[in-house]
Write a protein that holds these residues in place. Structure first.
Motif, mmCIF file in Angstrom:
data_model
loop_
_atom_site.group_PDB
_atom_site.id
_atom_site.type_symbol
_atom_site.label_atom_id
_atom_site.label_comp_id
_atom_site.label_asym_id
_atom_site.label_seq_id
_atom_site.Cartn_x
_atom_site.Cartn_y
_atom_site.Cartn_z
ATOM 1 N N LYS A 19 0.829 -1.209 0.000
ATOM 2 C CA LYS A 19 0.000 0.000 0.000
ATOM 3 C C LYS A 19 0.852 1.242 0.000
ATOM 4 C CE LYS A 19 -4.297 -1.568 2.152
ATOM 5 N NZ LYS A 19 -5.104 -1.571 3.389
ATOM 6 N N GLY A 20 0.482 2.188 -0.846
ATOM 7 C CA GLY A 20 1.220 3.433 -0.938
ATOM 8 C C GLY A 20 2.415 3.364 -1.873
ATOM 9 N N ARG A 21 2.791 2.154 -2.289
ATOM 10 C CA ARG A 21 3.935 2.005 -3.210
ATOM 11 C C ARG A 21 3.507 1.455 -4.570
ATOM 12 N NH1 ARG A 21 7.803 -1.576 -2.115
ATOM 13 N NH2 ARG A 21 6.457 -2.978 -0.906
ATOM 14 N N PHE A 22 2.501 0.585 -4.574
ATOM 15 C CA PHE A 22 2.042 -0.047 -5.816
ATOM 16 C C PHE A 22 0.691 0.524 -6.208
ATOM 17 C CE2 PHE A 22 4.372 -4.429 -5.354
ATOM 18 C CZ PHE A 22 5.567 -3.754 -5.133
ATOM 19 N N THR A 23 0.463 0.611 -7.514
ATOM 20 C CA THR A 23 -0.818 1.073 -8.030
ATOM 21 C C THR A 23 -1.263 0.171 -9.170
ATOM 22 O OG1 THR A 23 -0.260 3.371 -7.494
ATOM 23 C CG2 THR A 23 -2.084 3.010 -9.021
ATOM 24 N N ILE A 24 -2.481 -0.327 -9.073
ATOM 25 C CA ILE A 24 -3.032 -1.160 -10.136
ATOM 26 C C ILE A 24 -3.937 -0.313 -11.023
ATOM 27 C CG2 ILE A 24 -5.058 -1.919 -8.805
ATOM 28 C CD1 ILE A 24 -4.708 -4.698 -10.121
ATOM 29 N N SER A 25 -3.907 -0.587 -12.303
ATOM 30 C CA SER A 25 -4.772 0.134 -13.226
ATOM 31 C C SER A 25 -5.133 -0.797 -14.380
ATOM 32 C CB SER A 25 -4.085 1.396 -13.764
ATOM 33 O OG SER A 25 -2.901 1.053 -14.470
ATOM 34 N N ARG A 26 -6.169 -0.455 -15.100
ATOM 35 C CA ARG A 26 -6.538 -1.277 -16.242
ATOM 36 C C ARG A 26 -6.993 -0.402 -17.390
ATOM 37 N NH1 ARG A 26 -10.881 -5.363 -14.421
ATOM 38 N NH2 ARG A 26 -11.088 -5.833 -16.628
ATOM 39 N N ASP A 27 -6.781 -0.920 -18.570
ATOM 40 C CA ASP A 27 -7.180 -0.245 -19.807
ATOM 41 C C ASP A 27 -7.994 -1.261 -20.594
ATOM 42 O OD1 ASP A 27 -7.423 0.891 -22.327
ATOM 43 O OD2 ASP A 27 -5.433 1.774 -22.274
ATOM 44 N N ASN A 28 -9.306 -1.126 -20.523
ATOM 45 C CA ASN A 28 -10.170 -2.110 -21.193
ATOM 46 C C ASN A 28 -10.010 -2.059 -22.712
ATOM 47 O OD1 ASN A 28 -11.157 -3.065 -18.774
ATOM 48 N ND2 ASN A 28 -12.961 -1.746 -18.801
ATOM 49 N N ALA A 29 -9.726 -0.899 -23.237
ATOM 50 C CA ALA A 29 -9.562 -0.784 -24.688
ATOM 51 C C ALA A 29 -8.367 -1.589 -25.173
ATOM 52 C CB ALA A 29 -9.411 0.682 -25.075
ATOM 53 N N LYS A 30 -7.363 -1.727 -24.317
ATOM 54 C CA LYS A 30 -6.150 -2.462 -24.692
ATOM 55 C C LYS A 30 -6.091 -3.838 -24.040
ATOM 56 C CE LYS A 30 -3.384 1.717 -25.386
ATOM 57 N NZ LYS A 30 -2.158 2.460 -24.989
ATOM 58 N N ALA A 37 -2.209 -3.172 -15.415
ATOM 59 C CA ALA A 37 -0.831 -2.827 -15.092
ATOM 60 C C ALA A 37 -0.656 -2.726 -13.586
ATOM 61 C CB ALA A 37 -0.447 -1.514 -15.761
ATOM 62 N N LEU A 38 0.566 -2.951 -13.158
ATOM 63 C CA LEU A 38 0.932 -2.776 -11.753
ATOM 64 C C LEU A 38 2.171 -1.895 -11.715
ATOM 65 C CD1 LEU A 38 0.191 -3.662 -8.843
ATOM 66 C CD2 LEU A 38 2.002 -5.382 -9.048
ATOM 67 N N GLN A 39 1.980 -0.662 -11.315
ATOM 68 C CA GLN A 39 3.095 0.273 -11.152
ATOM 69 C C GLN A 39 3.677 0.064 -9.764
ATOM 70 O OE1 GLN A 39 4.476 2.519 -13.354
ATOM 71 N NE2 GLN A 39 6.014 2.837 -11.755
ATOM 72 N N MET A 40 4.965 -0.258 -9.725
ATOM 73 C CA MET A 40 5.620 -0.568 -8.460
ATOM 74 C C MET A 40 6.710 0.458 -8.213
ATOM 75 S SD MET A 40 5.826 -4.737 -8.744
ATOM 76 C CE MET A 40 7.114 -4.693 -9.982
ATOM 77 N N ASN A 41 6.542 1.248 -7.188
ATOM 78 C CA ASN A 41 7.515 2.273 -6.824
ATOM 79 C C ASN A 41 8.176 1.928 -5.499
ATOM 80 O OD1 ASN A 41 6.681 3.737 -9.112
ATOM 81 N ND2 ASN A 41 5.131 4.855 -7.953
ATOM 82 N N SER A 42 9.287 2.572 -5.256
ATOM 83 C CA SER A 42 10.012 2.375 -3.980
ATOM 84 C C SER A 42 10.188 0.895 -3.675
ATOM 85 C CB SER A 42 9.253 3.067 -2.838
ATOM 86 O OG SER A 42 9.076 4.443 -3.109
ATOM 87 N N LEU A 43 10.674 0.175 -4.643
ATOM 88 C CA LEU A 43 10.807 -1.270 -4.482
ATOM 89 C C LEU A 43 11.804 -1.620 -3.382
ATOM 90 C CD1 LEU A 43 10.618 -2.240 -8.228
ATOM 91 C CD2 LEU A 43 9.155 -3.168 -6.421
#
Length: 126
Positions: free
Chosen positions: A64-75, A79-85
């Motif tokens: 929490k606070g480091r990873f962000t999930i997102s989706r693009d239905n058109a594509k 995705a999973l953006q992972m920061n501060s690994l």
């Protein structure tokens, strides 16, 4: 549903990575998509999920606070953006899909997902 995950690699602690999962085979927009990971000698654990029915997102406390999930239905991608690994994020990351509705109490359970991708390795050096 066929799932293809990519984006893993070797990075240093504090760096970022973006994982992507491409889905094919059925109507992607209705699936709940999740990310799980498995480190050597450990069980597969929940990382994040995006529930399609209400667009809710869920995260493991450890990310929490480091990873962000997102989706693009058109594509047809999630995705999973992972920061501060961190070194403890080192694992094989799997994307998963659940067709139909998934209740909140099930969303972190690997067995609730119908389809799995092949996994992508993330290695974080400290």
């Amino acid at each position: 549903v066929q799932l293809q995950a990519s984006g893993g690699g070797l990075v240093q602690a504090g760096d970022s990575l973006r994982l992507s999962c491409v889905a094919s085979g059925r109507t992607f927009s209705r699936e709940t998509m999740g990310w799980f990971r498995q480190a050597p000698g450990k069980e597969r654990e929940f990382v994040s999920a995006f529930r399609s029915s209400d667009r809710s997102t869920y995260y493991a406390d450890s990310v929490k606070g480091r990873f962000t999930i997102s989706r693009d239905n058109a594509k047809n991608t999630v995705a999973l953006q992972m920061n501060s690994l961190k070194a403890e994020d080192t694992a094989v990351y799997y994307c998963a899909a659940k067709n139909g509705h998934i209740i909140t109490s099930e969303i972190k359970r690997a067995g609730a997902y119908n389809y799995w991708g092949q996994g992508t390795q993330v290695t974080v050096s400290s």
